[in-house]
Design a protein around this motif. Structure first.
Motif, PDB file in Angstrom:
ATOM      1  N   ARG A  50       2.749  13.012   3.560  1.00 43.51           N
ATOM      2  CA  ARG A  50       1.443  13.196   2.954  1.00 43.51           C
ATOM      3  C   ARG A  50       1.637  13.948   1.640  1.00 43.51           C
ATOM      4  NH1 ARG A  50       0.685  10.056   6.258  1.00 43.51           N
ATOM      5  NH2 ARG A  50      -0.809   9.983   7.981  1.00 43.51           N
ATOM      6  N   VAL A  62       6.280   5.609  -0.634  1.00 44.96           N
ATOM      7  CA  VAL A  62       5.951   6.695   0.285  1.00 44.96           C
ATOM      8  C   VAL A  62       5.774   6.135   1.687  1.00 44.96           C
ATOM      9  CG1 VAL A  62       4.358   8.571   0.828  1.00 44.96           C
ATOM     10  CG2 VAL A  62       4.738   7.921  -1.559  1.00 44.96           C
ATOM     11  N   ASN A  63       6.565   6.625   2.624  1.00 44.88           N
ATOM     12  CA  ASN A  63       6.388   6.279   4.025  1.00 44.88           C
ATOM     13  C   ASN A  63       5.157   7.032   4.530  1.00 44.88           C
ATOM     14  OD1 ASN A  63       6.454   5.886   6.766  1.00 44.88           O
ATOM     15  ND2 ASN A  63       8.578   6.497   7.045  1.00 44.88           N
ATOM     16  N   THR A  64       4.028   6.378   4.473  1.00 48.92           N
ATOM     17  CA  THR A  64       2.750   7.053   4.731  1.00 48.92           C
ATOM     18  C   THR A  64       2.562   7.451   6.190  1.00 48.92           C
ATOM     19  OG1 THR A  64       1.712   4.862   4.902  1.00 48.92           O
ATOM     20  CG2 THR A  64       1.576   5.988   2.779  1.00 48.92           C
ATOM     21  N   THR A  65       3.433   6.978   7.071  1.00 50.54           N
ATOM     22  CA  THR A  65       3.314   7.377   8.478  1.00 50.54           C
ATOM     23  C   THR A  65       3.824   8.801   8.705  1.00 50.54           C
ATOM     24  OG1 THR A  65       5.478   6.420   9.032  1.00 50.54           O
ATOM     25  CG2 THR A  65       3.548   4.992   9.277  1.00 50.54           C
ATOM     26  N   SER A 114       0.812  -1.219   0.000  1.00 52.18           N
ATOM     27  CA  SER A 114       0.000   0.000   0.000  1.00 52.18           C
ATOM     28  C   SER A 114       0.847   1.271   0.000  1.00 52.18           C
ATOM     29  CB  SER A 114      -0.921   0.011   1.225  1.00 52.18           C
ATOM     30  OG  SER A 114      -0.153  -0.042   2.426  1.00 52.18           O
ATOM     31  N   GLU A 115       2.146   1.133   0.228  1.00 51.79           N
ATOM     32  CA  GLU A 115       3.035   2.298   0.258  1.00 51.79           C
ATOM     33  C   GLU A 115       3.653   2.598  -1.110  1.00 51.79           C
ATOM     34  OE1 GLU A 115       4.776   2.300   4.792  1.00 51.79           O
ATOM     35  OE2 GLU A 115       5.535   0.744   3.443  1.00 51.79           O
TER      36      GLU A 115
END
Length: 376
Positions: free
Chosen positions: A219, A213-216, A65-66
């Motif tokens: 954004r 993308v490190n979604t944590t 998902s990243e």
């Protein structure tokens, strides 16, 4: 050998591996449904793209998902830089040896109210960690430093760089286009927040890439608006054949990387050893940690473009394929302190999966003869 192409420009692009081609071909004609369609045919295709996404995620150690699919690394870089807008942080740090896709995006950001600090490098192309730390500010939002340089093969200490960047609460954009599929990459160990990549650099087709993308912590704002595919971050019908191919290329790299690395390194070392016997020849970034497939060699007294044309059936380049037609000194070599006449005498040899010992032998003998001839 004289009638066939000796291809030593793998950093510009790679041939599509037959196994990758075989895997993707059905998705052009028999398995052609749109993965966003609600019917069974569409859902079956969506499932196949999800499997491919898992294969790519496994190669770099992230969650499927990243990953956001793009048309290639250039689009991924644009999405990362232009999509990370932050009203409270308006400062970017960029290595002076980055690919032009990154440098041009940073130039765009400067025109739109951002301040960009361009970090110099040592004579071997390495980032000075102390200088990086001193360059960070309270308003630094992003630091852009590539993993493997496309012109010299120099490898940066990304893990140490990430630690410094994160201490300032900034994000790290690490272009891994020249590293993916060639050396092990674990985004968690390295501490990468945004990572562009492209299939055609490791035996997949052109026109498909991705952005991790490190979604944590990151954004992104979308550059493209439309059908809300990929969570609305990158709208547009998915390039199914490309996604399948990217997944297959990742699977092959995962299985064969160790053996392939040793084979290519041996050939690269043989190439360098032979070329360094030519008088006054030297390798740019020789003493730095470099990837196993790349040699950037300077032939003082010889015009690189003239040598490239004289090589005929041997395909090499004078640097990045994106800027080769300008015939200007390489910005990477200039940043490493090379004078213009040495930069214009430098050629990049980049080897790959299908390079043979016979090709290396033929190349070194041909280069030796031509260098002596052109110097006269």
């Amino acid at each position: 050998m004289q009638s066939s192409i000796v291809y030593l420009d793998y950093n510009a692009t790679t041939p599509v591996d037959d196994r990758v081609l075989k895997k993707m071909l059905p998705y052009f004609n028999s398995q052609y449904a749109n993965p966003s369609s609600p019917h069974l045919f569409g859902m079956e295709i969506l499932e196949k793209t999800e499997y491919a996404q898992q294969d790519l995620a496994h190669l770099i150690g992230c969650k499927p998902s990243e990953l956001i699919y793009t048309s290639g690394a250039t689009e991924a870089i644009n999405l990362a830089l232009k999509g990370i807008e932050n009203e409270n942080r308006r400062h970017i740090i960029c290595a002076s040896t980055e690919h032009m896709a990154v440098l041009d995006c940073c130039g765009f950001m400067e025109k739109n109210g951002y301040t960009v600090t361009y970090l110099p490098v040592t004579k071997d192309g390495i980032i000075d960690l102390h200088l990086l730390k001193d360059s960070l500010r309270v308003d630094t939002v992003l630091v852009c430093i590539m993993l493997v340089n496309n012109e010299t093969g120099v490898i940066q200490d990304i893990e140490s760089i990430a630690n410094i960047v994160h201490q300032a609460s900034a994000l790290l954009l690490c272009d891994a286009t020249q590293a993916l599929g060639k050396i092990p990459i674990d985004i968690n160990t390295l501490g990468i927040d945004l990572m562009p990549l492209s299939a055609h650099k490791f035996y997949g087709p052109k026109g498909i890439g991705a952005l991790y993308v490190n979604t944590t912590v990151a954004r992104l704002k979308p550059l493209l608006h439309g059908g809300q595919q990929q969570g609305g971050i990158r709208s547009g019908t998915l390039n199914v054949p490309g996604i399948i191919a990217l997944g297959e290329a990742a699977t092959i790299a995962q299985k064969e990387m160790i053996i392939e690395t040793e084979q290519i390194r041996t050939l690269r070392d043989d190439l360098e050893s032979a070329l360094l016997k030519i008088e006054n020849v030297f390798v740019n970034g020789y003493s730095a940690k470099r990837i196993h497939n790349t040699s950037n060699v300077c032939f003082p007294g010889v015009n690189a473009q003239q040598l490239i044309l004289s090589l005929g059936n041997i395909a090499v380049s004078s640097g990045s394929a994106c800027s080769a037609i300008t015939n200007k000194p390489s910005h990477v070599l200039k940043a490493m302190g090379l004078q213009d006449h040495h930069s214009l005498s430098s050629i990049r040899f980049s080897l790959g999966r299908f390079t043979t010992a016979e090709e290396i032998s033929y190349t070194t003998e041909t280069v030796k003869k031509l260098v002596n001839k052109l110097r006269q």
